[in-house]
Write an enzyme that holds these catalytic residues in place. Structure first.
Site, PDB file in Angstrom:
ATOM      1  N   ASP A 100       0.866  -1.177   0.000  1.00  0.00           N
ATOM      2  CA  ASP A 100       0.000   0.000   0.000  1.00  0.00           C
ATOM      3  C   ASP A 100       0.906   1.232   0.000  1.00  0.00           C
ATOM      4  O   ASP A 100       1.613   1.485   0.974  1.00  0.00           O
ATOM      5  CB  ASP A 100      -0.861  -0.044   1.268  1.00  0.00           C
ATOM      6  CG  ASP A 100      -1.759   1.167   1.411  1.00  0.00           C
ATOM      7  OD1 ASP A 100      -1.630   2.128   0.625  1.00  0.00           O
ATOM      8  OD2 ASP A 100      -2.599   1.143   2.330  1.00  0.00           O
ATOM      9  N   ASN A 132      -5.986  12.834 -10.985  1.00  0.00           N
ATOM     10  CA  ASN A 132      -6.691  13.262 -12.202  1.00  0.00           C
ATOM     11  C   ASN A 132      -6.382  14.741 -12.432  1.00  0.00           C
ATOM     12  O   ASN A 132      -5.777  15.392 -11.577  1.00  0.00           O
ATOM     13  CB  ASN A 132      -8.194  12.985 -12.106  1.00  0.00           C
ATOM     14  CG  ASN A 132      -8.831  13.726 -10.954  1.00  0.00           C
ATOM     15  OD1 ASN A 132      -8.709  14.949 -10.844  1.00  0.00           O
ATOM     16  ND2 ASN A 132      -9.498  12.999 -10.071  1.00  0.00           N
ATOM     17  N   GLY A 174      -9.682   5.407  -6.029  1.00  0.00           N
ATOM     18  CA  GLY A 174      -8.457   4.620  -6.133  1.00  0.00           C
ATOM     19  C   GLY A 174      -7.349   5.120  -5.221  1.00  0.00           C
ATOM     20  O   GLY A 174      -7.587   5.549  -4.087  1.00  0.00           O
ATOM     21  N   ASP A 231      -5.557   7.749  -5.420  1.00  0.00           N
ATOM     22  CA  ASP A 231      -5.686   9.183  -5.156  1.00  0.00           C
ATOM     23  C   ASP A 231      -6.513   9.425  -3.884  1.00  0.00           C
ATOM     24  O   ASP A 231      -6.099  10.170  -2.975  1.00  0.00           O
ATOM     25  CB  ASP A 231      -6.367   9.818  -6.387  1.00  0.00           C
ATOM     26  CG  ASP A 231      -6.267  11.330  -6.416  1.00  0.00           C
ATOM     27  OD1 ASP A 231      -5.563  11.897  -5.575  1.00  0.00           O
ATOM     28  OD2 ASP A 231      -6.908  11.933  -7.304  1.00  0.00           O
ATOM     29  N   SER A 280      -2.357   4.736 -14.206  1.00  0.00           N
ATOM     30  CA  SER A 280      -3.329   4.466 -15.289  1.00  0.00           C
ATOM     31  C   SER A 280      -3.874   3.037 -15.340  1.00  0.00           C
ATOM     32  O   SER A 280      -4.718   2.739 -16.184  1.00  0.00           O
ATOM     33  CB  SER A 280      -2.768   4.810 -16.682  1.00  0.00           C
ATOM     34  OG  SER A 280      -2.782   6.198 -16.918  1.00  0.00           O
ATOM     35  N   GLY A 286      -5.697   1.414 -13.167  1.00  0.00           N
ATOM     36  CA  GLY A 286      -6.959   1.194 -12.456  1.00  0.00           C
ATOM     37  C   GLY A 286      -8.121   1.688 -13.293  1.00  0.00           C
ATOM     38  O   GLY A 286      -8.389   1.178 -14.383  1.00  0.00           O
TER      39      GLY A 286
END
Ligand code: ADP
Length: 172
Positions: A10, A24, A32, A34, A117, A119
């Site tokens: 993690d 994003n 996710g 973020d 990218s 996910g």
């Protein structure tokens, strides 16, 4: 000792100089990884992100890490995968390259990447792994730098296996 290491884990738990967020373009948080990073960093991260006025795909911006164990967060925006012929490989490559460049400029020596990218943005994992390692090793080859450790951190078994398999080609 190898600078690049592939691990399952993690990323929000990593005690490194910087972790790299798959953000994003608004930089105002999302799902996710973020979302997980913002939750652990606390609300001051969002406050600093608001001042950055977004980030274009493939570019990178840096903030402090706040309540994270990492000192900094590098936010980069990966491409949304369409068909692989819409510039996605180059854009994904530049995410890694630009993040390492920004890290170097900030005297960061230990850094952890997630699989940008792969996910919600739907990048096929094997292709994403190829591009990720190519970008990292190209960067190390082409630039003077002080990195002591670059971790590639994969969250689930499947993604870890795929990245680890591709890594064997590079990690000789
Ligand atoms: P993107 O929109 O760039 O695809 P996601 O956050 O949806 O970003 O996923 C990117 C990758 O991060 C995925 O492989 C996902 O499994 C992984 N991921 C999600 N949470 C974590 C975490 N806490 N640590 C490391 N990787 C994570």
């Amino acid at each position: 000792m190898n600078i690049v290491e592939v691990l399952k884990g993690d990323i929000t738990e990593f005690k490194v100089d910087a972790i790299v967020n798959a953000a994003n373009s608004t930089l105002l948080g999302g799902g996710g990884v973020d979302g997980a990073i913002h939750r652990k960093a606390g609300p001051l991260l969002l406050e600093e992100c608001k001042k950055l006025k977004g980030c274009k795909t493939s570019e990178a911006k840096i903030t402090k890490g706040y309540n994270l164990k990492a000192k900094f967060v590098i936010h980069t925006v990966g491409p949304v995968y369409k068909d692989g012929k819409s510039g996605e490989p180059e854009l994904l490559y530049r995410c890694y390259y630009n993040s390492l460049k920004l890290a170097s400029e900030n005297n960061i020596r230990t850094i952890a990447f997630c699989a940008i990218s792969t996910g919600v943005y739907g990048y096929p994992k094997k292709q994403a792994a190829d591009i990720s390692f190519k970008a990292i090793f190209d960067y190390l080859k082409n630039n003077d730098n002080d990195f002591s450790k670059i971790y590639m951190v994969l969250y689930d078994d499947e993604t870890f296996e795929i990245f680890n398999e591709v890594f064997k080609k590079y990690g000789k």
